[in-house]
Scaffold this motif. Structure first.
Motif, mmCIF file in Angstrom:
data_model
loop_
_atom_site.group_PDB
_atom_site.id
_atom_site.type_symbol
_atom_site.label_atom_id
_atom_site.label_comp_id
_atom_site.label_asym_id
_atom_site.label_seq_id
_atom_site.Cartn_x
_atom_site.Cartn_y
_atom_site.Cartn_z
ATOM 1 N N GLY A 509 -14.214 6.418 3.399
ATOM 2 C CA GLY A 509 -14.355 5.116 4.053
ATOM 3 C C GLY A 509 -14.250 3.972 3.037
ATOM 4 O O GLY A 509 -13.626 2.931 3.327
ATOM 5 N N GLN A 510 -14.860 4.177 1.869
ATOM 6 C CA GLN A 510 -14.769 3.146 0.828
ATOM 7 C C GLN A 510 -13.313 2.880 0.423
ATOM 8 O O GLN A 510 -12.880 1.717 0.280
ATOM 9 C CB GLN A 510 -15.587 3.571 -0.398
ATOM 10 N N LEU A 516 -7.293 -1.521 2.446
ATOM 11 C CA LEU A 516 -6.890 -2.469 3.470
ATOM 12 C C LEU A 516 -7.123 -3.909 3.017
ATOM 13 O O LEU A 516 -6.278 -4.792 3.230
ATOM 14 C CB LEU A 516 -7.660 -2.188 4.772
ATOM 15 N N VAL A 517 -8.275 -4.131 2.399
ATOM 16 C CA VAL A 517 -8.571 -5.485 1.929
ATOM 17 C C VAL A 517 -7.632 -5.870 0.778
ATOM 18 O O VAL A 517 -7.115 -6.994 0.727
ATOM 19 C CB VAL A 517 -10.043 -5.586 1.496
ATOM 20 N N GLY A 523 -3.343 -9.200 -0.999
ATOM 21 C CA GLY A 523 -1.889 -9.232 -1.191
ATOM 22 C C GLY A 523 -1.383 -8.275 -2.243
ATOM 23 O O GLY A 523 -0.243 -8.432 -2.725
ATOM 24 N N LEU A 524 -2.176 -7.276 -2.596
ATOM 25 C CA LEU A 524 -1.711 -6.274 -3.554
ATOM 26 C C LEU A 524 -0.594 -5.455 -2.916
ATOM 27 O O LEU A 524 -0.694 -5.037 -1.762
ATOM 28 C CB LEU A 524 -2.878 -5.359 -3.960
ATOM 29 N N THR A 532 -1.137 5.734 -4.059
ATOM 30 C CA THR A 532 -2.210 4.962 -4.686
ATOM 31 C C THR A 532 -3.535 5.223 -3.978
ATOM 32 O O THR A 532 -4.581 5.415 -4.627
ATOM 33 C CB THR A 532 -1.871 3.454 -4.630
ATOM 34 N N SER A 533 -3.493 5.232 -2.660
ATOM 35 C CA SER A 533 -4.719 5.499 -1.896
ATOM 36 C C SER A 533 -5.258 6.890 -2.203
ATOM 37 O O SER A 533 -6.473 7.078 -2.403
ATOM 38 C CB SER A 533 -4.439 5.372 -0.389
#
Length: 654
Positions: A509-510, A516-517, A523-524, A532-533
């Motif tokens: 979840g983190q 997403l943020v 804007g990354l 990357t995720s």
């Protein structure tokens, strides 16, 4: 009394046991350690850029200038190596490209083939800036590229001074050559000026001489006029003299005739006179004889005796008379001749008078002629002097004219040579040369993998920090090793996984929320969004497992303290901000063993691009940390199934 002074204060429980005392010391020194480590690690990173490995490639082939070989590329390389501002590694193009790609070099600097040729092109019709090619790779270190760009600006300025000397020297050589022609032209101009001065002086003298000549000409004219008048008078006098002379000649002929007659009469008279003289002499002799005779006679002699003697005397006298008659005839002839002579003499006097008058006139004319001739002489002398002055002035003028000609030729030749040396450039070409002279070096900067922003460049470091802190906070809330699991017959691994699985769920979840943020909020734009995720999730799991191991192995309090210390060491040695080569040796030694170093390396390649072996090494090492931590935790958990007094009443709890 304040609570911290009472015997029941919280500090009382740290009095017993070794670990509580150590924890108090850690509490006292943690702020200092954090501050000291950060300051130590990043005290003066820019002063340590000499440790930053950078590839240096020299492909310059040199150039020829005025017969000399120029190797500006070699000069730049020598200057960079001597300066030691960076850890320059001289290599070839292939080695540089490979090293920048795999992280052996943070970036590369290449001096291209035409570097020297462009350095001396400012004086040609095709001026070009000398180029230094720089290739960065932000997947090695964003801040290293940033520092590198700053260093390259300094490098450009430094090299520009050297290349600028070459550029300006090229122009100065042309200007010097032009200056030689201009100096010759100046010499010719000097000769020209001297010749003009001489010509001016000669012209002045010429003017003076012409003035003098004019005056002399006037005087000559006046003298000539007087001479003409005198000559006219002389001619008239001579004419009169000629007429008188003619009359005199005629009269002289008549005088000559009279003189002839006179001469004849004179001769006759002479003859008569001779005879008279002879008779008279005879008379005299006779008379003398008579006298002597009479004197010798005795006194009383009769006069008869004197008579014959007197007769002889009479005969003599007769002869004297005849002679006298002849003399008289001669005298008459002489008188006649004398008359004629007298008349001729009169005429001669008249002619003489005319001659005298003519001669007087001739004398007056001659005097006038003399005066005119004197004036003419004076004027002629003045004319001579003026002519000489004119000649001298003409000579000076000729000399000055010669110098003028020579100087003009020298000036023309010098100006021609100078003009040939000074280029006649168009306005656009002049602008190009001006640009090159003012900015002879240009940086051609390229990136293999470029971060689009400062935030993107630092994202790997802050994401690594975020995942470690997220794991730290998670274990403040979650139990690293649930005691219920230890009460069962479950294996140590299962007991560890009982605490780890909830943490994995929260970590997922983190990661989802953070990505997403970062992507849609900030804007990354990662080059590999999904990878990357996944890598961030692997990192979070590795940090969770590592901190769980510390807690299980060392206890809740000590384990968390160790996690904080590890976080502090990782922040200062991971190379996420300044390149690790710019930090002290202590942090360089820690760098390969800090998990955050691998996290930063992997995230750089996934976010900026340029995946190579370093990503897979990072993945393998993080997986190894996670698996190894879980294994150690499982082993330690299996040892903790038996409860002891120390576990029931630990020295230090949180």
């Amino acid at each position: 009394m304040f609570a911290f002074l009472s015997s029941g204060t919280e500090l009382r429980r740290f009095r017993k046991g070794t670990l509580p005392k150590i924890s108090v010391a850690v509490l006292l020194f943690i702020p200092l350690i954090y501050g000291a480590l950060y300051l130590w690690a990043f005290w003066a990173p820019t002063d340590e850029l000499k440790n930053l490995p950078v590839a240096l490639v020299n492909e310059d082939v040199g150039a020829e200038r005025d017969g000399d070989i120029l190797t500006a590329g070699d000069d730049v390389v020598d200057e960079l190596l001597d300066g030691k501002d960076l850890d320059w590694q001289v290599t070839d193009a292939a080695g540089a490209a490979e090293g920048v790609s795999n992280g052996d070099y943070y970036f590369s600097v290449t001096i291209p083939e035409k570097f020297s040729e462009n350095a001396v092109s400012a004086g040609t019709d095709t001026p070009s800036q000398s180029v230094i090619q720089v290739n960065y790779n932000d997947s090695n270190s964003f801040l290293a590229s940033t520092l590198g760009k700053q260093a390259m600006v300094q490098l450009r300025d430094t090299v520009a001074l050297s290349i600028g000397d070459q550029t300006v020297n090229t122009l100065l050589v042309g200007l010097h050559d032009a200056g030689s022609g201009l100096r010759d032209a100046a010499d010719g101009a000097t000769q020209l000026a001297d010749g003009l001065d001489t010509a001016k002086a000669g012209a002045g003298d010429l003017v003076v001489g012409l003035g003098t000549l004019a005056d002399g000409t006037v005087s000559l004219n006046d003298g000539a006029s007087q001479l003409a008048t005198g000559a006219s008078s002389l001619s008239s006098g001579l004419s009169t003299l000629t007429s008188g002379a003619s009359t005199l000649s005629s009269k002289s002929a008549e005088l000559a005739a009279g003189a002839g007659s006179l001469a004849t009469g004179a001769n006759t008279l002479k003859d008569g006179t001779g005879q008279v003289a002879a008779g008279t002499a005879q008379v005299a002799a006779n008379v003398q004889t008579m006298i002597d005779t009479i004197n010798s006679l005795p006194a009383g002699t009769p006069a008869a005796a004197i008579v014959p003697k007197l007769a002889e005397l009479q005969a003599g006298a007769a002869q004297v008379q005849a002679g006298a008659a002849q003399t008289d005839a001669g005298a008459a002839s002489l008188a006649s001749g004398t008359g004629t002579l007298s008349a001729g003499a009169g005429q001669l006097a008249t002619g003489a008078e005319q001659l005298s008058s003519g001669l007087s006139t001739a004398q007056s004319g001659a005097a006038t002629l003399s005066t005119g001739a004197g004036s003419l002489l004076t004027g002629t002398q003045t004319l001579v002097d003026g002519s000489q002055a004119l000649l001298d002035g003409g000579t000076q003028l000729e000399s000055g004219a010669g110098q003028l000609v020579d100087g003009s030729h020298t000036l023309a030749d010098g100006l021609t040579d100078g003009a040939a040396q000074i280029p006649n450039d168009s306005e656009s070409l002049i602008n190009e040369k001006s640009t090159i002279i003012s900015d002879p070096i240009v940086l051609d900067q390229t990136w293999d993998n470029e971060s689009s922003s400062f935030g993107e460049g630092f994202a790997p470091f802050f994401i690594a920090l975020a995942t470690f802190v997220g794991a730290l906070i998670s274990w403040l809330i979650l139990r690293a090793l649930p005691t219920r699991a230890l009460a069962t017959s479950a294996s140590g691994l299962r007991a560890v996984m009982t605490g780890f699985l909830p943490a994995m769920a929260i970590a997922l979840g983190q990661v989802i929320i953070m990505m997403l943020v970062l992507v849609y909020g900030i804007g990354l734009e990662p080059a590999y969004w999904v990878a990357t995720s996944a890598f961030i999730y692997l990192t979070t799991l590795a940090f969770l497992a590592l901190q769980q191991m510390f807690i299980i192995l060392l206890g809740s309090a000590a384990g968390r303290v160790v996690s904080l210390v590890l976080l502090m060491l990782q922040l200062s040695s991971s190379g996420g901000t300044y390149p690790v080569e710019t930090t002290p040796v202590f942090f360089q030694a820690l760098h390969p063993y800090m998990p955050a170093s691998w996290v930063v390396s992997g995230l750089r390649e996934l976010i900026t691009g340029g995946i190579d072996y370093r990503l897979w090494v990072s993945v393998a090492l993080l997986a190894l940390v996670m698996i190894g931590s879980l294994a150690i935790s499982a082993w330690s958990a299996s040892k903790q199934r038996m409860w002891t007094i120390a576990r029931l009443h630990p020295e230090l709890t949180i």
